[in-house]
Scaffold this motif. Structure first.
Motif, mmCIF file in Angstrom:
data_model
loop_
_atom_site.group_PDB
_atom_site.id
_atom_site.type_symbol
_atom_site.label_atom_id
_atom_site.label_comp_id
_atom_site.label_asym_id
_atom_site.label_seq_id
_atom_site.Cartn_x
_atom_site.Cartn_y
_atom_site.Cartn_z
ATOM 1 N N GLN A 1 0.825 -1.194 0.000
ATOM 2 C CA GLN A 1 0.000 0.000 0.000
ATOM 3 C C GLN A 1 0.865 1.252 0.000
ATOM 4 N N GLU A 2 0.327 2.283 -0.613
ATOM 5 C CA GLU A 2 1.046 3.542 -0.759
ATOM 6 C C GLU A 2 1.582 4.041 0.580
ATOM 7 N N LYS A 3 0.781 3.960 1.621
ATOM 8 C CA LYS A 3 1.170 4.521 2.913
ATOM 9 C C LYS A 3 2.336 3.775 3.572
ATOM 10 N N TYR A 4 2.643 2.557 3.124
ATOM 11 C CA TYR A 4 3.705 1.770 3.744
ATOM 12 C C TYR A 4 5.009 1.747 2.948
ATOM 13 N N LEU A 5 4.951 1.981 1.658
ATOM 14 C CA LEU A 5 6.114 1.743 0.798
ATOM 15 C C LEU A 5 7.337 2.590 1.145
ATOM 16 N N ASN A 6 7.152 3.776 1.696
ATOM 17 C CA ASN A 6 8.294 4.629 2.025
ATOM 18 C C ASN A 6 9.208 4.027 3.081
ATOM 19 N N TYR A 7 8.734 3.036 3.807
ATOM 20 C CA TYR A 7 9.535 2.402 4.851
ATOM 21 C C TYR A 7 10.500 1.346 4.304
ATOM 22 N N TYR A 8 10.383 1.029 3.026
ATOM 23 C CA TYR A 8 11.123 -0.106 2.477
ATOM 24 C C TYR A 8 11.969 0.293 1.280
ATOM 25 N N ASP A 9 12.843 -0.586 0.897
ATOM 26 C CA ASP A 9 13.730 -0.460 -0.237
ATOM 27 C C ASP A 9 12.945 -0.106 -1.507
ATOM 28 N N ALA A 10 13.462 0.845 -2.271
ATOM 29 C CA ALA A 10 12.766 1.316 -3.484
ATOM 30 C C ALA A 10 12.597 0.208 -4.529
ATOM 31 N N GLN B 1 12.472 -12.592 -1.427
ATOM 32 C CA GLN B 1 12.816 -11.619 -2.481
ATOM 33 C C GLN B 1 11.767 -10.515 -2.569
ATOM 34 N N CYS B 2 10.554 -10.846 -2.211
ATOM 35 C CA CYS B 2 9.424 -9.924 -2.385
ATOM 36 C C CYS B 2 8.726 -9.622 -1.063
ATOM 37 N N THR B 3 9.458 -9.743 0.022
ATOM 38 C CA THR B 3 8.917 -9.468 1.352
ATOM 39 C C THR B 3 9.871 -8.523 2.061
ATOM 40 N N ALA B 4 9.320 -7.568 2.790
ATOM 41 C CA ALA B 4 10.156 -6.605 3.504
ATOM 42 C C ALA B 4 9.692 -6.466 4.942
ATOM 43 N N THR B 5 10.621 -5.997 5.753
ATOM 44 C CA THR B 5 10.346 -5.769 7.160
ATOM 45 C C THR B 5 11.062 -4.509 7.609
#
Length: 149
Positions: A10-19, A123-127
């Motif tokens: 979601q848009e609101k979460y993506l800034n916390y993770y690798d581009a 590969q497609c999961t972030a924390t």
């Protein structure tokens, strides 16, 4: 039948993770779609419901109408989602998305406890907290979740 489950991209979460996370997720979605694997999407709407800031990421590749909402960490708290898994005779879930220590973890554990074969694709999961994520991965492995890279 196996599905790809995309959680909380979601848009609101993506800034916390690798581009590079979203392009990797989109590539995985495209690959799954090209082989006929159904892609399901889960989006968090917060405990008080959707206030408009919980939209799926604007550049997320959407290839199906299987889009479900949740107010709590596990996707399995959405009865419509659980019902559709049964209707589609799903036996296996490959899970990707965010966050590995919260919604991903809880959904993986609930899926494994419900008898599904569960794969978590790193590969497609972030924390947001890698140190805690190491403990999470051990807990998931102990629950029978397959971890791939």
């Amino acid at each position: 039948m196996k599905i790809l489950l995309v959680i909380d991209v979601q848009e609101k979460y993506l800034n916390y993770y690798d581009a590079d996370l979203l392009p990797r997720i989109n590539a995985k979605i495209a690959a799954a779609n090209s082989t006929g694997t159904h892609v399901f999407y889960i989006r968090n709407i917060g405990i008080h419901g959707d206030d408009g800031s919980y939209a799926l990421a604007k550049d997320l590749l959407i290839v199906s109408d299987y889009i479900y909402e949740k107010k709590f960490p596990s996707a399995f708290t959405n009865d419509s989602f659980v019902k559709e898994l049964k209707i589609q005779n799903v036996t296996e879930l490959e899970i990707i998305g965010v966050d590995g220590n919260s919604c991903i973890k809880k959904t993986c554990l609930d899926a494994a406890n419900a008898g599904y074969k569960v794969t978590l694709n790193l590969q497609c999961t972030a924390t947001r907290n890698e140190k805690i994520f190491e403990k999470t991965l051990n807990e998931l492995r102990n629950a029978g979740v397959i971890i791939t890279v």
